[in-house]
Design an enzyme around this catalytic site. Structure first.
Site, PDB file in Angstrom:
ATOM      1  N   CYS A 102    -109.178  86.220 -61.660  1.00 18.12           N
ATOM      2  CA  CYS A 102    -108.146  85.886 -62.645  1.00 18.12           C
ATOM      3  C   CYS A 102    -107.717  87.136 -63.404  1.00 18.12           C
ATOM      4  CB  CYS A 102    -108.658  84.848 -63.632  1.00 18.12           C
ATOM      5  SG  CYS A 102    -107.423  84.416 -64.898  1.00 18.12           S
ATOM      6  N   GLY A 228    -101.836  78.894 -53.104  1.00 16.95           N
ATOM      7  CA  GLY A 228    -101.772  78.615 -54.528  1.00 16.95           C
ATOM      8  C   GLY A 228    -100.383  78.230 -54.974  1.00 16.95           C
TER       9      GLY A 228
END
Length: 345
Positions: A102, A228
């Site tokens: 992330c 994603g």
């Protein structure tokens, strides 16, 4: 067949990437129904789990119909990650995934997520702590490196495999790139083709079409693809890729009935899991994506985003179905938004 420890997946599986504020149970169900082979929860703070933070604990909710499912955690402290791993173990997902990818400042800047990429020894210690704390298969999702000068993913893969991870998903960008520029899969291919690597390697980044999925499968030899942003508002991407891989032909775009059906399914599960108020409010950002390509749809969208009762919303969706029944939606390229900066769900 691809195996993650004792988890059996089909040849060249398609994985739904864990995405904060996106991959909640309602969205995971929609993607699962449209061909996702393995799904992941939103990432969960190890510190939040230990403190019994309500939002973090709620993210542990998983359901049998979405299996196999992985719970993803993040953190920068060995003891906290180990304790969080034991908490996750009790909820019985199919695997535990560690987020070392992330890039957002509040995570990476605090020494977690992609922030760990600056200290490979710490990454190894954190991973080892998780592996030793749980009976679940442990996997990792990460990036190529912190920046252009520190692309160390080849060493990362070997060292994390050595401490016991069972699969590795690699996003083809550095943390410094965030989601800008084009994902570079060259190093992902090198990791996969390293004779020392025995675990499955999944590629992630910029897969927005069945054609690109086949091209990257053949070019880089990866074991599967993690999708994603392309799935946000377009869960049909999974079935489209599978159909293209099997036949070499494009699957027809989702029909109006399929679009309305997904809207209803997502709405019902959202209301059931979050409650009517939150569930309906958070669905308002979804209608534009699900109904994209229908001419003059704005009037219906404007009505959908102000209604407050599920029955009223479903009635408008039935009107959409009646109005556009038989209309064929042309295929449109999937838009890859930066969901961290402009999360639509």
């Amino acid at each position: 067949m691809v195996k993650i420890d004792n988890i059996e997946l089909p040849d060249f599986p398609l994985l739904l990437a864990p995405m904060e504020d996106v991959t909640d149970p309602p969205f995971r169900a929609v993607c699962k129904n449209n061909g996702a082979d393995l799904v992941y929860t939103e990432f969960i703070s190890s510190e939040g789990l230990i403190r019994d933070a309500i939002k973090c604990r709620r993210k542990l909710d998983i359901f049998d119909y979405e299996r196999p499912v992985g719970i993803q955690i993040f953190g920068g402290d060995e003891d906290s990650l180990a304790m969080a791993s034991r908490i996750v173990d009790v909820t019985s997902p199919d695997l535990l995934d560690i987020n070392f990818g992330c890039p957002v400042k509040k995570v990476a800047g605090a020494g977690a997520g992609a922030g760990v990429l600056k200290d490979l020894n710490l990454m190894v210690r954190l991973t080892d702590a998780c592996v030793k704390a749980t009976n679940l298969p442990v996997t990792v999702k990460t990036r190529l490196g912190w920046d252009e000068d520190s692309k160390n993913i080849e060493e990362v893969a070997e060292r994390l495999q050595d401490v016991g991870i069972k699969a590795l998903a690699i996003h083809g960008r550095t943390r410094s790139q965030m989601y800008k520029g084009e994902a570079d899969w060259t190093l992902i291919g090198k990791v996969k083709n390293n004779p020392r690597i025995r675990i499955p390697i999944f590629g992630n980044g910029d897969i927005d079409s069945p054609q690109k999925a086949l091209e990257y499968k053949n070019r880089y030899g990866i074991d599967g693809i993690m999708i994603g942003r392309a799935a946000i508002g377009h869960p049909w991407i999974f079935r489209e890729i599978k159909h293209y891989l099997q036949t070499g032909e494009m699957h027809h775009p989702p029909t109006v009935a399929e679009r309305v059906g997904v809207c209803k399914q997502h709405l019902r599960k959202s209301v059931a899991w979050k409650g009517p108020r939150t569930g309906i409010f958070e669905m308002r950002a979804c209608y534009a994506k699900y109904l994209k390509g229908l001419p003059n749809i704005k009037e219906f969208r404007n009505r959908l985003v102000v209604l407050t009762e599920p029955e009223e919303i479903e009635a408008v969706l039935d009107e959409v179905l009646t109005t556009y029944q038989g209309f064929e939606v042309a295929y449109e390229p999937i838009e890859l938004i930066n969901y961290h900066e402009n999360c639509p769900l």
